[in-house]
Structures are given as C-alpha cells and as structure tokens.
Design an enzyme around this catalytic site. Structure first.
Site, short mmCIF file in Angstrom:
data_model
loop_
_atom_site.label_atom_id
_atom_site.label_comp_id
_atom_site.label_asym_id
_atom_site.label_seq_id
_atom_site.Cartn_x
_atom_site.Cartn_y
_atom_site.Cartn_z
N SER A 1 -75.30 110.29 -126.35
CA SER A 1 -76.04 110.39 -126.35
C SER A 1 -76.07 111.38 -127.70
CB SER A 1 -77.49 110.74 -126.11
OG SER A 1 -77.54 109.94 -125.39
N1 SAH Z 1 -75.90 109.41 -120.77
C1 SAH Z 1 -74.98 108.70 -121.48
C2 SAH Z 1 -75.77 107.43 -122.03
C3 SAH Z 1 -75.15 105.99 -122.02
S1 SAH Z 1 -75.65 104.97 -122.89
C4 SAH Z 1 -74.00 109.23 -122.55
O1 SAH Z 1 -74.58 110.39 -123.12
O2 SAH Z 1 -73.01 109.02 -122.63
C5 SAH Z 1 -76.64 104.27 -121.49
C6 SAH Z 1 -75.88 104.08 -120.16
O3 SAH Z 1 -76.54 102.63 -119.23
C7 SAH Z 1 -74.25 103.11 -120.31
O4 SAH Z 1 -73.37 103.45 -120.03
C8 SAH Z 1 -75.27 101.47 -119.78
O5 SAH Z 1 -73.91 100.86 -119.13
C9 SAH Z 1 -75.42 102.16 -118.79
N2 SAH Z 1 -77.06 101.65 -118.31
C10 SAH Z 1 -77.08 100.74 -118.15
N3 SAH Z 1 -78.47 100.15 -117.59
C11 SAH Z 1 -78.19 100.27 -116.29
C12 SAH Z 1 -78.66 100.02 -115.15
N4 SAH Z 1 -79.47 99.10 -114.84
N5 SAH Z 1 -78.18 101.15 -114.13
C13 SAH Z 1 -77.07 101.69 -114.36
N6 SAH Z 1 -77.03 102.34 -115.84
C14 SAH Z 1 -77.14 101.26 -116.81
#
Ligand code: SAH
Length: 221
Positions: A73
């Site tokens: 993000s």
């Molecule tokens: N906070 C992270 C955001 C990553 S993007 C950062 O800044 O790096 C969002 C993430 O949520 C992805 O890695 C995706 O695989 C994960 N995700 C999507 N659905 C999910 C779920 N149901 N449970 C856990 N993780 C999930």
C-alpha cells in the site's frame, strides 16, 4: 538473505533521508498526526519489503507491485489506517492481508501483539523471513482466509483489513472487543474506507473516511 546488501541499493543513508521526506511530506504534510505512527514510519526500512529492482521507488507516494497480482500500500494509506486504530502497546491487533509485511511491521512496533493472515502462502513466507530478520518477536503468522482464521471466536482491540470485500463482512465485527476499532475498505473497484467503532454496549458506528483502491478480498466459501 541479507536485507541490506544489494548492489543496486542507493545506500542506507539515502534511504533514511527518503524515509524522513516521505513522513514529512506524505504523512505529516497531510493529516497523519499521531507522533508514534510518524516515528515508527521514520524508522522502518520500507525498501526491504519490495523487490531489489523497485527499492529506489520504495518511498514514493504510491503503491508498488509485490508479485502475485498484489501490492504494497501507499505509505500515506498505511499511516492513516494505522492512526485510525488508535494503536497502543496494551492492545492486540488482527491484520487481514499480510502482503509484503510492511504494514505488519508498523503494527508490531505500535501494538502489543499482531496476528496477521495472508491468503497466498509464498507472500506470507517471504514476509515472515523479512520480519524475523528485522527482529520482530510479537507477530503470529497465519496462512488462509482471514475471515475464518485465527479462531473466529477470538476478539481483538483492533482489526485492519488491507484487501476489499464487496460488502461489509458482519462476521468480522463479532471479532472486535467492545471499545475496539476496525479499518476496512468496502466495495467493488473503488472502495470506501470505513472506520468501524464498537461501543461498550456492542453497537457499531460506521464512519466513511475517503475513497481507496485495494485488491479484492479472496473468499473461500
Ligand atoms: N498490507 C499489505 C497489503 C497487501 S495487498 C502491504 O502493504 O503489503 C492485500 C493482501 O491481502 C494480498 O497479499 C492478498 O493476497 C491478501 N488477501 C486477499 N484476500 C485475503 C483473505 N481472505 N485473507 C487473507 N489475506 C487475503
């Protein structure tokens, strides 16, 4: 793996300066005020959470790809969402969407304990490696659907969701302690960032903060 020894790197001093500029312009220069959040984001080396070829962009005012169609993000979003949870060492937090692990590090520096859940095993393993190497000892990692694990009966003072469900998942609200706060994007392509506060009688108050664009939350059912 040595996090700090890639030849393409511009050097730790330069990264530190970029990180301080990031906090002054992108966070404090907007509306992130919590001094503890600003201090932690001045400290944590965001560049080690992205691939070596993107490190020079790690402190830019934008999200970046982390593989598997996912993104780390934008720094402002991390600071703003974290501040909205009113972090404190006496509180435990649940994070859904470990991704790169950068947001996890920010949470671990401000809360007592972090439970973080990631759907994609490879991303979780990569984040675990980096966070262990940085010395965090108050994080429990889970792989799977964050709406279902860890034990859905467990309650948290704070919940942060960094992938977007189409509609608000009511089951998650049950995992908030009375007095707890949740920050979550809700909607399809463009989402509203919702701050959900549970009062001491268990009633939920929703505050719509601003529009955001997160990857969709994966569902197992
Ligand atoms: N906070 C992270 C955001 C990553 S993007 C950062 O800044 O790096 C969002 C993430 O949520 C992805 O890695 C995706 O695989 C994960 N995700 C999507 N659905 C999910 C779920 N149901 N449970 C856990 N993780 C999930």
């Amino acid at each position: 793996m040595d996090l700090f020894s890639k030849s393409k790197d511009i050097g730790e001093d330069e990264y530190r300066r970029a990180r301080h500029r990031m906090v002054e312009w992108q966070l404090a220069g907007r509306d992130v005020k919590d001094p503890a959040v600003l201090e932690v984001m001045r400290d944590i080396p965001r560049h080690v959470f992205v691939s070596p070829d993107l490190r020079h962009e790690a402190y830019d005012d934008c999200p970046l790809p982390i593989g598997y169609g996912q993104t780390i993000s934008q720094p402002y979003i991390v600071g703003s969402m974290t501040e909205s949870l009113e972090p404190a060492k006496g509180k435990d937090v649940l994070e859904i969407g470990t991704g790169s692990g950068y947001q996890t590090a920010v949470l671990a520096a401000l809360f007592g304990h972090v439970d973080t859940v990631e759907y994609i095993p490879e991303l979780s393993r990569q984040a675990q490696k980096i966070l262990l190497q940085l010395g965090y000892a108050n994080i429990t990692f889970h792989i799977g659907d964050g709406l279902k694990i860890p034990d859905p009966r467990r309650k948290f003072e704070a919940i942060i969701v960094t992938a977007a469900p189409g509609t608000f998942p009511k089951s998650l609200a049950d995992r908030l302690q009375p007095g707890g706060r949740m920050i979550i994007p809700v909607g399809a392509t463009v989402q509203d960032l919702e701050l959900v506060i549970k009062d001491l009688d268990g009633r939920l108050e929703f505050q719509t903060l601003y529009p955001v664009r997160f990857v969709p939350l994966q569902h197992e059912d």
